[in-house]
Write a protein that holds these residues in place. Structure first.
Motif, PDB file in Angstrom:
ATOM      1  N   TYR B  31      10.659   6.850  -3.782  1.00 17.60           N
ATOM      2  CA  TYR B  31       9.974   6.833  -5.034  1.00 17.60           C
ATOM      3  C   TYR B  31       8.735   5.955  -5.121  1.00 17.60           C
ATOM      4  CZ  TYR B  31      14.311   8.848  -6.396  1.00 17.60           C
ATOM      5  OH  TYR B  31      15.423   9.722  -6.780  1.00 17.60           O
ATOM      6  N   TYR B  33       5.567   4.567  -7.822  1.00 18.34           N
ATOM      7  CA  TYR B  33       5.114   4.376  -9.324  1.00 18.34           C
ATOM      8  C   TYR B  33       3.515   4.035  -9.289  1.00 18.34           C
ATOM      9  CZ  TYR B  33      10.478   4.390  -9.484  1.00 18.34           C
ATOM     10  OH  TYR B  33      11.482   4.725  -9.384  1.00 18.34           O
ATOM     11  N   TYR B  48       4.636   8.827 -11.970  1.00 10.09           N
ATOM     12  CA  TYR B  48       5.488   8.557 -10.778  1.00 10.09           C
ATOM     13  C   TYR B  48       5.801   9.494  -9.996  1.00 10.09           C
ATOM     14  CZ  TYR B  48       9.104  10.397 -13.754  1.00 10.09           C
ATOM     15  OH  TYR B  48      10.223  11.201 -14.505  1.00 10.09           O
ATOM     16  N   TYR B  50       8.668  11.346  -7.214  1.00 10.99           N
ATOM     17  CA  TYR B  50      10.118  11.336  -6.550  1.00 10.99           C
ATOM     18  C   TYR B  50      10.285  12.034  -5.350  1.00 10.99           C
ATOM     19  CZ  TYR B  50      10.066  15.351  -9.703  1.00 10.99           C
ATOM     20  OH  TYR B  50       9.795  16.207 -10.577  1.00 10.99           O
ATOM     21  N   GLY B  97      15.332   5.049  -6.826  1.00 12.03           N
ATOM     22  CA  GLY B  97      15.320   5.317  -8.296  1.00 12.03           C
ATOM     23  C   GLY B  97      15.520   4.330  -9.355  1.00 12.03           C
ATOM     24  N   ARG B  98      15.986   4.635 -10.250  1.00 11.53           N
ATOM     25  CA  ARG B  98      16.013   4.157 -11.442  1.00 11.53           C
ATOM     26  C   ARG B  98      16.716   2.773 -11.277  1.00 11.53           C
ATOM     27  NH1 ARG B  98      19.901   5.728 -14.443  1.00 11.53           N
ATOM     28  NH2 ARG B  98      20.465   7.515 -12.836  1.00 11.53           N
ATOM     29  N   THR B  99      17.608   2.428 -10.728  1.00 14.05           N
ATOM     30  CA  THR B  99      18.353   0.981 -10.794  1.00 14.05           C
ATOM     31  C   THR B  99      18.028   0.456  -9.533  1.00 14.05           C
ATOM     32  OG1 THR B  99      20.416   2.124 -10.316  1.00 14.05           O
ATOM     33  CG2 THR B  99      20.183   1.528 -12.572  1.00 14.05           C
ATOM     34  N   THR B 101      15.895  -1.583  -6.718  1.00 17.55           N
ATOM     35  CA  THR B 101      14.850  -2.516  -6.981  1.00 17.55           C
ATOM     36  C   THR B 101      13.478  -2.091  -6.683  1.00 17.55           C
ATOM     37  OG1 THR B 101      16.199  -4.503  -6.305  1.00 17.55           O
ATOM     38  CG2 THR B 101      13.757  -4.794  -6.024  1.00 17.55           C
ATOM     39  N   GLN B 102      12.468  -2.323  -7.423  1.00 23.03           N
ATOM     40  CA  GLN B 102      11.138  -1.741  -7.407  1.00 23.03           C
ATOM     41  C   GLN B 102      10.128  -2.883  -6.680  1.00 23.03           C
ATOM     42  OE1 GLN B 102       9.149   0.204 -10.740  1.00 23.03           O
ATOM     43  NE2 GLN B 102      10.929   1.682 -10.975  1.00 23.03           N
TER      44      GLN B 102
END
Lengths: 114, 113
Positions: B31, B33, B48, B50, B97-99, B101-102
């Motif tokens: 992912y 962004y 973003y 995926y 993805g969503r949860t 760590t970015q």
């Protein structure tokens, strides 16, 4: 429409004191709540995160308190140090499909005075 | 630090010119962004991705396009830059993805005159 409300916008705390930053959200689909720390000229970095199945998470001097019914969560920095001076962002992530990014609060500029 | 680089780091351009910002990662994360950061607005998601060639719009996508032809590169293009696009742009990556760590890159400061 602001989905994540963060306060205060700026905060000055004396060294050794407790810094408290609050966030409130509206979307009940949010199910992951990270806090990011950003120093000037740098990108944000994950500090600590919590899921709604617990009411508190502590990592060193940093604690998240979570109130699911009130849809609020807060970051507490104990024994605040000058090195903690930074901008702090709360964020929310919603459940469901997709991989869309974080919804951030507007940030809190924290200054720890020596 | 996660292996994320952004180029250029600073750019000044004129209204109406095209601009492309590059994000390069060495982590092989799926992912990627693009966010913009503005005073009083925090960070807002622009687009973003995926996966390779798989992209979607974020909160503030108008005036921006993206492309991802390789896992490691995610390009953000302003087809015709406007002064309202003056901002600091951050790329971020995550593994699942969503949860997950970015991890954020160092940012690109763009000024549109």
């Amino acid at each position: 429409q602001q989905q994540v409300k963060q306060s205060p916008q700026s905060l000055i705390v004396q060294k050794g004191g407790i810094s408290i930053i609050n966030c409130a959200y509206e979307n009940t689909a949010f199910d992951y709540f990270p806090w990011y720390q950003q120093f000037p000229g740098k990108g944000p970095a994950l500090l600590i995160a919590i899921r709604p199945d617990v009411s508190e998470k502590k990592e060193g001097r940093f604690t998240i308190s979570f109130n699911k019914s009130a849809k609020q969560f807060s970051l507490h920095i104990m024994d605040s140090q000058p090195g903690d001076s930074a901008t702090y962002f709360c964020a929310c992530v919603k459940s469901g499909g997709g991989a869309d990014g974080l919804t951030f609060g507007k940030g809190t500029h924290l200054i720890i005075q020596p | 630090d996660a292996g994320i680089t952004q180029s250029p780091r600073h750019k000044v351009t004129e209204t109406g010119t095209p601009v492309t910002l590059r994000c390069h990662q060495t982590e092989n994360h799926r992912y990627m962004y693009w966010y913009r950061q503005d005073p009083g607005h925090g960070l807002r998601l622009i687009h973003y991705s995926y996966g390779v060639k798989d992209t979607d719009k974020g909160e503030v996508s108008d005036g921006y396009s993206v492309s991802r032809s390789k896992t490691e590169d995610f390009l953000l293009t302003l087809e015709s830059a406007t002064s309202s696009q003056t901002s600091v742009y951050f790329c971020a990556i995550s593994g699942s993805g969503r949860t997950d760590t970015q991890y954020f890159g160092p940012g690109t400061r763009l000024t549109v005159l």
